[in-house]
Design an enzyme around this catalytic site. Structure first.
Site, PDB file in Angstrom:
ATOM      1  N   CYS A   1     -42.161 -24.021  25.818  1.00 39.96           N
ATOM      2  CA  CYS A   1     -41.470 -25.312  25.925  1.00 39.96           C
ATOM      3  C   CYS A   1     -40.532 -25.551  24.760  1.00 39.96           C
ATOM      4  O   CYS A   1     -39.465 -26.126  24.921  1.00 39.96           O
ATOM      5  CB  CYS A   1     -42.477 -26.436  26.034  1.00 39.96           C
ATOM      6  SG  CYS A   1     -43.722 -26.397  24.746  1.00 39.96           S
TER       7      CYS A   1
ATOM      8  N   LYS B   1     -57.470 -30.027  35.243  1.00 38.12           N
ATOM      9  CA  LYS B   1     -56.876 -29.226  36.317  1.00 38.12           C
ATOM     10  C   LYS B   1     -55.947 -28.182  35.704  1.00 38.12           C
ATOM     11  O   LYS B   1     -54.839 -28.483  35.264  1.00 38.12           O
ATOM     12  CB  LYS B   1     -56.078 -30.091  37.302  1.00 38.12           C
ATOM     13  CG  LYS B   1     -55.784 -29.306  38.575  1.00 38.12           C
ATOM     14  CD  LYS B   1     -54.522 -29.702  39.282  1.00 38.12           C
ATOM     15  CE  LYS B   1     -53.301 -28.926  38.921  1.00 38.12           C
ATOM     16  NZ  LYS B   1     -53.323 -27.464  39.107  1.00 38.12           N
TER      17      LYS B   1
ATOM     18  N   GLU C   1     -33.361 -26.011  31.444  1.00 38.35           N
ATOM     19  CA  GLU C   1     -34.447 -25.189  30.922  1.00 38.35           C
ATOM     20  C   GLU C   1     -34.595 -23.950  31.809  1.00 38.35           C
ATOM     21  O   GLU C   1     -34.943 -24.058  32.985  1.00 38.35           O
ATOM     22  CB  GLU C   1     -35.755 -25.997  30.922  1.00 38.35           C
ATOM     23  CG  GLU C   1     -36.873 -25.300  30.180  1.00 38.35           C
ATOM     24  CD  GLU C   1     -38.176 -26.095  30.186  1.00 38.35           C
ATOM     25  OE1 GLU C   1     -38.532 -26.653  31.242  1.00 38.35           O
ATOM     26  OE2 GLU C   1     -38.838 -26.145  29.133  1.00 38.35           O
TER      27      GLU C   1
ATOM     28  N   GLU D   1     -46.242 -34.248  28.018  1.00 38.48           N
ATOM     29  CA  GLU D   1     -45.615 -33.246  27.133  1.00 38.48           C
ATOM     30  C   GLU D   1     -44.780 -32.366  28.058  1.00 38.48           C
ATOM     31  O   GLU D   1     -45.335 -31.599  28.844  1.00 38.48           O
ATOM     32  CB  GLU D   1     -46.682 -32.374  26.459  1.00 38.48           C
ATOM     33  CG  GLU D   1     -47.718 -33.121  25.661  1.00 38.48           C
ATOM     34  CD  GLU D   1     -47.205 -33.615  24.326  1.00 38.48           C
ATOM     35  OE1 GLU D   1     -46.063 -33.255  23.965  1.00 38.48           O
ATOM     36  OE2 GLU D   1     -47.928 -34.371  23.675  1.00 38.48           O
TER      37      GLU D   1
HETATM   38  P1  NAP Z   1     -45.320 -27.712  36.338  1.00 34.83           P
HETATM   39  O1  NAP Z   1     -44.791 -27.079  37.553  1.00 34.83           O
HETATM   40  O2  NAP Z   1     -44.869 -29.081  35.998  1.00 34.83           O
HETATM   41  O3  NAP Z   1     -46.916 -27.665  36.500  1.00 34.83           O
HETATM   42  C1  NAP Z   1     -47.759 -28.128  35.489  1.00 34.83           C
HETATM   43  C2  NAP Z   1     -49.074 -28.563  36.096  1.00 34.83           C
HETATM   44  O4  NAP Z   1     -48.860 -29.672  36.969  1.00 34.83           O
HETATM   45  C3  NAP Z   1     -49.767 -27.490  36.932  1.00 34.83           C
HETATM   46  O5  NAP Z   1     -51.159 -27.579  36.734  1.00 34.83           O
HETATM   47  C4  NAP Z   1     -49.380 -27.897  38.347  1.00 34.83           C
HETATM   48  O6  NAP Z   1     -50.289 -27.431  39.333  1.00 34.83           O
HETATM   49  C5  NAP Z   1     -49.450 -29.406  38.230  1.00 34.83           C
HETATM   50  N1  NAP Z   1     -48.704 -30.129  39.264  1.00 34.83           N
HETATM   51  C6  NAP Z   1     -47.655 -29.692  40.002  1.00 34.83           C
HETATM   52  N2  NAP Z   1     -47.246 -30.676  40.846  1.00 34.83           N
HETATM   53  C7  NAP Z   1     -48.057 -31.731  40.643  1.00 34.83           C
HETATM   54  C8  NAP Z   1     -48.126 -33.050  41.201  1.00 34.83           C
HETATM   55  N3  NAP Z   1     -47.273 -33.464  42.154  1.00 34.83           N
HETATM   56  N4  NAP Z   1     -49.094 -33.886  40.760  1.00 34.83           N
HETATM   57  C9  NAP Z   1     -49.957 -33.494  39.792  1.00 34.83           C
HETATM   58  N5  NAP Z   1     -49.937 -32.266  39.223  1.00 34.83           N
HETATM   59  C10 NAP Z   1     -48.982 -31.397  39.638  1.00 34.83           C
HETATM   60  O7  NAP Z   1     -45.043 -26.845  35.016  1.00 34.83           O
HETATM   61  P2  NAP Z   1     -45.291 -25.308  34.808  1.00 34.83           P
HETATM   62  O8  NAP Z   1     -44.248 -24.571  35.557  1.00 34.83           O
HETATM   63  O9  NAP Z   1     -46.721 -24.990  35.047  1.00 34.83           O
HETATM   64  O10 NAP Z   1     -45.048 -25.189  33.223  1.00 34.83           O
HETATM   65  C11 NAP Z   1     -43.809 -25.018  32.677  1.00 34.83           C
HETATM   66  C12 NAP Z   1     -43.274 -26.342  32.154  1.00 34.83           C
HETATM   67  O11 NAP Z   1     -44.173 -26.892  31.208  1.00 34.83           O
HETATM   68  C13 NAP Z   1     -41.966 -26.175  31.418  1.00 34.83           C
HETATM   69  O12 NAP Z   1     -41.089 -27.206  31.769  1.00 34.83           O
HETATM   70  C14 NAP Z   1     -42.385 -26.301  29.950  1.00 34.83           C
HETATM   71  O13 NAP Z   1     -41.347 -26.708  29.099  1.00 34.83           O
HETATM   72  C15 NAP Z   1     -43.477 -27.294  30.038  1.00 34.83           C
HETATM   73  N6  NAP Z   1     -44.361 -27.224  28.856  1.00 34.83           N
HETATM   74  C16 NAP Z   1     -44.317 -28.240  27.959  1.00 34.83           C
HETATM   75  C17 NAP Z   1     -45.111 -28.178  26.803  1.00 34.83           C
HETATM   76  C18 NAP Z   1     -45.106 -29.292  25.806  1.00 34.83           C
HETATM   77  O14 NAP Z   1     -46.040 -29.380  25.024  1.00 34.83           O
HETATM   78  N7  NAP Z   1     -44.103 -30.160  25.808  1.00 34.83           N
HETATM   79  C19 NAP Z   1     -45.957 -27.079  26.604  1.00 34.83           C
HETATM   80  C20 NAP Z   1     -45.972 -26.064  27.546  1.00 34.83           C
HETATM   81  C21 NAP Z   1     -45.172 -26.159  28.693  1.00 34.83           C
HETATM   82  P3  NAP Z   1     -49.961 -26.071  40.144  1.00 34.83           P
HETATM   83  O15 NAP Z   1     -50.040 -24.978  39.149  1.00 34.83           O
HETATM   84  O16 NAP Z   1     -51.020 -26.020  41.163  1.00 34.83           O
HETATM   85  O17 NAP Z   1     -48.591 -26.235  40.713  1.00 34.83           O
END
Ligand code: NAP
Length: 534
Positions: A339, A229, A438, A305
């Site tokens: 991240c 997804k 963050e 992650e």
């Molecule tokens: P996010 O809001 O957590 O969304 C990530 C994914 O989860 C998206 O595909 C989102 O879908 C989905 N999602 C949202 N709510 C969900 C739920 N209740 N159940 C299942 N899936 C759900 O994060 P983001 O804003 O896309 O990305 C930024 C974050 O990612 C930052 O915190 C960053 O630090 C972190 N990150 C971490 C790493 C690492 O390797 N540690 C790498 C890159 C990014 P939708 O798009 O449809 O909402």
């Protein structure tokens, strides 16, 4: 696009601008040149012509075919750098998810992939990597348009990195041996690894192709069926590479790609009783929810992650020129939407003012611009929500009494995109919100320290533990500090160091999984003991 050799790609992939050429000139100010000129031989006009002719596949990929969502729903994707529409993408719901899970389960149980020999799986993965490489320009362009990433980043890092990951994972799978335990002479204890089964992979918008490859490489090579997804904002490269996987020989049902809303369809996958594993990259709050969903459903394995607030510690004896360029790159690369971004710059007090001046100078290389221009270093924020969040944090920094450099939000207004320029706050205390939360934008918090112990305490005073770096010419000093810092990836005299050979993941609330390297295979396999009495 042409590629440098593996070494160069590895360098550029996760490397720093810290590399120096024979004349000992920092090539990195020069990250620009390394990432842009070295990795794309096309001009801005040529990329634009290619973009004008691009045909975008916007359907889901289920059971080996591109299909519309069951109810015909779509969601429009926009180019964040211009605000123009890219495609109406299938917006999958519960019905689509259930069909995909059933297809993935059937494929897994049939053994068509899960029981194929490691060598045969290797061959498909390597063929897939080759097809990704053959279509690298198109993938780079799609990622640039969908995410708003400068073309130099997608051609220089995201796409070659993803290709390398798929090829490396495929090449690894027929070289991993299993174990015979040291038992008594009349018994044999076999310790084998078997695939989890059906795995859901949920990925974010900031590095869509990279994080997708980090999941799909080891998950598929291990024999699982995977339901991917992508983030709703950025599904286009995920959709495209699924068709290439089929072309490479991946059987139908083994890889499903479901664009759709995380809060409903993503949550449905996470609570599904017939999904065995969930691998996630995204925010810490959603990672916490996924662990709850697992507990409420079938205790599927969850590997997270998550977010970060990474410390970048600079001692007075460091190579300050190199450290300053790296400090700017660590925070402003990808517009700070990274991240592991080095967002807390922890600087020894005796060099603080001089070093801040050097970082302000280095930040000039990170002005936002046209993402189709190979010279551009920084693109826009991904969407209005993220733009507003970052602006709110800039206001919070102001209200917390910090001194601000930069932060003009009225950048490049003619583009139609949501651009911000780099922001540097000084006078920051580690307890402030801009040091603890963050931001996910180009906002750097500079925090002074007097002693080594104080630097360590500041660095560890965070709910996160993802990345970081230490700068010192005294290697004993650097390593003794490194030993104390609780993060998953730490650079010594570099930032963003590492390649596919080393694991990547977080301590504390930055997660529990590990992407990349041979250790990533642990997340996609169960250990099984078979005890044989002779
Ligand atoms: P996010 O809001 O957590 O969304 C990530 C994914 O989860 C998206 O595909 C989102 O879908 C989905 N999602 C949202 N709510 C969900 C739920 N209740 N159940 C299942 N899936 C759900 O994060 P983001 O804003 O896309 O990305 C930024 C974050 O990612 C930052 O915190 C960053 O630090 C972190 N990150 C971490 C790493 C690492 O390797 N540690 C790498 C890159 C990014 P939708 O798009 O449809 O909402």
């Amino acid at each position: 696009m042409h590629y440098a050799n593996d070494l160069d790609v590895e360098y550029i992939l996760h490397s720093s601008i810290l590399y120096r050429d024979d004349n000992n000139n920092a090539i990195a100010a020069a990250y620009t040149a390394a990432m842009g000129e070295a990795m794309t031989d096309k001009t801005k006009a040529q990329w634009q012509t290619m973009a004008d002719k691009l045909k975008i596949e916007a359907r889901a990929f289920i059971n080996g075919h591109y299909v519309d969502a069951h109810d015909g729903a779509t969601r429009t994707c926009y180019n964040p750098a211009t605000g123009t529409k890219l495609a109406d993408v299938a917006n999958c719901g519960i019905d689509d998810a259930d069909r995909a899970v059933q297809g993935a389960r059937d494929a897994f149980e049939s053994g068509i992939w899960s029981k194929r020999s490691p060598d045969a799986r290797r061959a498909v993965m390597v063929r897939w990597a080759q097809l990704l490489e053959d279509n690298a320009d198109e993938l780079a362009l799609l990622e640039t348009l969908d995410v708003g990433k400068p073309i130099r980043d997608t051609t220089g890092s995201d796409v070659p990195g993803a290709i390398r990951t798929i090829r490396w994972s495929g090449e690894a799978i027929d070289k991993i041996y299993e174990q015979v335990a040291p038992t008594s002479h009349d018994t044999i204890g076999l310790v084998t690894r078997i695939p989890l089964g059906v795995v859901a992979a949920i990925v974010p918008w900031n590095f869509p192709l990279s994080t997708t490859a980090w999941k799909l490489g080891p998950a598929l090579a291990s024999g699982n069926s995977v339901i991917l997804k992508p983030a709703s904002n950025t599904p286009l490269t995920a959709i495209r590479i699924a068709g290439l996987a089929k072309e490479a020989g991946l059987p139908d049902g083994v890889l499903q790609v479901l664009p759709g809303p995380g809060s409903s369809m993503g949550a449905h996958l996470a609570t599904h009783m017939d999904i065995d594993g969930l691998t996630f990259t995204g925010s810490t709050p959603i990672g916490k929810k996924l662990l709850e969903y697992s507990g409420q459903s079938n205790l599927k394995r969850v590997f997270n992650e998550l977010g970060g607030k990474s410390p970048n510690i600079v001692f007075a004896d460091a190579d300050l020129e190199k450290a300053a360029e790296a400090a700017a790159m660590a925070c402003f690369y990808n517009g700070g939407q990274t991240c592991t971004a080095g967002t807390r710059l922890i600087v020894e007090e005796s060099i603080h003012d001089r070093f801040v001046d050097m970082v302000i100078e280095a930040a000039k290389a990170w002005q936002p611009g046209d993402i189709m221009d190979p010279a551009t270093a920084m693109g826009p924020m991904i969407d209005q929500g993220q733009y507003d969040t970052v602006k709110d944090y800039i206001a919070i920094g102001d209200s917390e009494g910090c001194t601000r450099y930069g932060g003009d939000s009225n950048i490049f207004p003619e583009s139609g995109g949501l651009f911000l320029e780099p922001v540097i706050f000084t006078g920051v205390d580690n307890s402030m919100r801009i040091a603890q939360e963050e931001v996910f934008g180009p906002v750097l918090a500079v925090i002074p320290f007097k002693t080594k112990e104080e630097a360590i305490n500041i660095a560890n005073d965070s709910i996160y533990g993802l990345g970081g770096a230490i700068w010192s010419r005294d290697i004993s000093n650097a390593l003794s500090v490194a030993e104390e810092i609780r993060v998953g990836t730490l650079g010594v005299n570099n930032y963003f160091g590492g390649d596919i050979t080393v694991p990547f993941g977080g301590f504390k609330q930055s997660g529990n999984g590990r992407d990349k390297s041979i250790h990533a295979f642990d997340d996609y396999t169960e250990l099984k003991t078979t005890w044989i009495e002779l």
